[in-house]
Design a protein around this motif. Structure first.
Motif, short mmCIF file in Angstrom:
data_model
loop_
_atom_site.label_atom_id
_atom_site.label_comp_id
_atom_site.label_asym_id
_atom_site.label_seq_id
_atom_site.Cartn_x
_atom_site.Cartn_y
_atom_site.Cartn_z
N LYS A 80 -81.18 26.63 25.35
CA LYS A 80 -82.63 26.49 25.22
C LYS A 80 -82.99 25.46 24.15
N LEU A 81 -82.13 25.32 23.14
CA LEU A 81 -82.36 24.36 22.07
C LEU A 81 -81.76 22.99 22.38
N LEU A 82 -80.53 22.98 22.91
CA LEU A 82 -79.80 21.72 23.04
C LEU A 82 -80.12 20.94 24.31
N GLU A 83 -80.24 21.63 25.44
CA GLU A 83 -80.39 20.90 26.70
C GLU A 83 -81.63 20.01 26.75
N PRO A 84 -82.81 20.45 26.25
CA PRO A 84 -83.97 19.55 26.27
C PRO A 84 -83.76 18.29 25.44
N ILE A 85 -82.90 18.34 24.43
CA ILE A 85 -82.66 17.18 23.57
C ILE A 85 -81.59 16.28 24.16
N TRP A 86 -80.50 16.86 24.63
CA TRP A 86 -79.41 16.07 25.20
C TRP A 86 -79.70 15.63 26.62
N GLY A 87 -80.39 16.44 27.36
CA GLY A 87 -80.54 16.22 28.79
C GLY A 87 -79.52 17.06 29.56
N SER A 88 -79.85 17.44 30.77
CA SER A 88 -78.99 18.34 31.55
C SER A 88 -77.63 17.74 31.84
N ARG A 89 -77.61 16.45 32.14
CA ARG A 89 -76.34 15.81 32.49
C ARG A 89 -75.38 15.80 31.29
N GLU A 90 -75.89 15.41 30.13
CA GLU A 90 -75.04 15.36 28.94
C GLU A 90 -74.63 16.76 28.50
N PHE A 91 -75.53 17.72 28.65
CA PHE A 91 -75.22 19.11 28.29
C PHE A 91 -74.07 19.63 29.16
N LEU A 92 -74.14 19.39 30.46
CA LEU A 92 -73.08 19.84 31.36
C LEU A 92 -71.78 19.08 31.10
N LYS A 93 -71.89 17.80 30.80
CA LYS A 93 -70.71 17.00 30.48
C LYS A 93 -70.01 17.53 29.23
N PHE A 94 -70.80 17.88 28.23
CA PHE A 94 -70.24 18.43 26.99
C PHE A 94 -69.47 19.73 27.28
N ILE A 95 -70.07 20.61 28.06
CA ILE A 95 -69.42 21.88 28.40
C ILE A 95 -68.11 21.63 29.13
N PHE A 96 -68.11 20.71 30.09
CA PHE A 96 -66.89 20.42 30.87
C PHE A 96 -65.79 19.88 29.97
N ILE A 97 -66.12 18.93 29.10
CA ILE A 97 -65.11 18.30 28.25
C ILE A 97 -64.55 19.29 27.24
N VAL A 98 -65.43 20.03 26.57
CA VAL A 98 -64.96 20.98 25.56
C VAL A 98 -64.12 22.08 26.21
N ASN A 99 -64.53 22.54 27.37
CA ASN A 99 -63.77 23.58 28.07
C ASN A 99 -62.36 23.09 28.41
N PHE A 100 -62.27 21.90 28.98
CA PHE A 100 -60.96 21.37 29.39
C PHE A 100 -60.06 21.11 28.18
N LEU A 101 -60.59 20.44 27.16
CA LEU A 101 -59.78 20.13 25.99
C LEU A 101 -59.35 21.39 25.25
N THR A 102 -60.23 22.37 25.18
CA THR A 102 -59.88 23.63 24.54
C THR A 102 -58.73 24.31 25.28
N SER A 103 -58.82 24.33 26.61
CA SER A 103 -57.75 24.95 27.40
C SER A 103 -56.43 24.22 27.21
N VAL A 104 -56.46 22.90 27.17
CA VAL A 104 -55.23 22.12 26.97
C VAL A 104 -54.62 22.45 25.60
N CYS A 105 -55.46 22.50 24.56
CA CYS A 105 -54.97 22.80 23.21
C CYS A 105 -54.40 24.22 23.13
N VAL A 106 -55.07 25.17 23.78
CA VAL A 106 -54.58 26.55 23.78
C VAL A 106 -53.24 26.63 24.52
#
Length: 306
Positions: A80-106
């Protein structure tokens, strides 16, 4: 009867966050109905090859009821705070990248722990959950509105406090490896992406080089002199690769500035974040006031009729 202010607290959630919340809840229900699904969607290091897709799916699968509740609530309110500032595309991109990199590191961490300890539970324990992505989103809150108070705590300290509490709790839990690596790597990969790689639409530059967003700001001031020299090594490693592309864009950096972004733009972005939050809160207060006035008028008319 709930107050209008309390009602407004639970409104204004974005469509994207609602959709992701449905994915989290659906994933939890599916795992409870058909537990065998967990073998294919959770991160099980011994089975990541050939089930490589679990590096992508593990972040969206919660195994416990408190996990799915906390993840859903956190996603809705932070989004509710971040998506209006980043935009939906960037918000979803951030989630995808962080999720993938976190899984790789784990995955790398658990494999390393197995070879060090030779304990097979590191290879076969199903690891999953949205906590790594949430910790990365908290870093976004730290960047955008660092001095705003949320839950009576300045936003810039939320990731640090979350990690500190998780580390303390890990001493009293049986399987800290099931959640602690997610939180640590989610925070770090989220910061790496925002610090060096997030592209700003207004300028075309990458990252946030401001001192207020340096890695040492996650730590108390008295330990920063120790952290800064170590962090500077990674600064040079990560900045060196992007320096050529930034110079090609016509941006010349000084010796004291990290390449990849404009510090003035970083300050403006934080100001926009703070302003967007203030405007949202102002709208909610006006809505609450209007609803209260309407309620008072209705009660007054009812009293006159009586």
């Amino acid at each position: 009867m709930s107050s209008p202010a309390g009602a407004n607290l639970f409104t204004g959630f974005t469509r994207l966050c609602k959709g992701l919340a449905v994915v989290l809840v659906s994933g939890y229900i599916a795992v409870q109905i058909v537990p065998s699904i967990l073998t294919y969607v959770a991160l099980i290091p011994a089975r990541t090859i050939p089930f490589g897709w679990n590096l992508l799916t593990a972040g969206y699968v919660e195994q416990t009821v408190h996990g799915v509740i906390s993840s859903t609530i956190g996603l809705l309110f932070i989004g509710k705070l971040l998506e209006p500032i980043w935009g939906s595309r960037e918000f979803l991109k951030f989630i995808f990248i962080v999720n993938f990199l976190t899984s790789v590191c784990v995955f790398i961490t658990t494999i390393s722990l197995y070879y060090v300890t030779m304990q097979e539970n590191y290879l076969y324990t199903p690891l999953s959950g949205f906590s790594g992505i949430l910790s990365g989103l908290l870093v976004g809150i730290k960047q955008i509105i660092p001095d705003q108070e949320l839950l009576k705590i300045k936003a810039k300290w939320l990731p640090s406090i979350m990690l500190l509490l998780a580390i303390v709790i890990s001493f009293f839990t049986i399987e800290p490896a099931t959640y602690l690596p997610n939180l640590i790597f989610g925070t770090y990969t989220g910061w790496i992406y925002l610090r060096y790689f997030q592209r700003k639409q207004e300028t075309g530059f990458k990252g946030d080089p401001s001192d207020e967003f340096a890695f040492s700001t996650f730590f108390p001031e008295f330990v920063r002199p120790v952290i800064d020299p170590i962090a500077s090594i990674f600064d040079r490693m990560l900045c060196g690769r992007s320096e050529a592309s930034n110079e090609a864009r016509g941006y010349t950096t000084g010796s004291n500035t990290l390449p990849g972004s404009d510090p003035i733009e970083a300050t403006r972005r934080r100001e926009r974040g703070a302003r967007a939050l203030e405007e949202r809160l102002a709208v909610e207060r006006m809505t609450a006031t209007g609803a209260k006035s309407k309620k008072d008028e209705t009660e007054g008319d009812a009293s006159e009729n009586v």
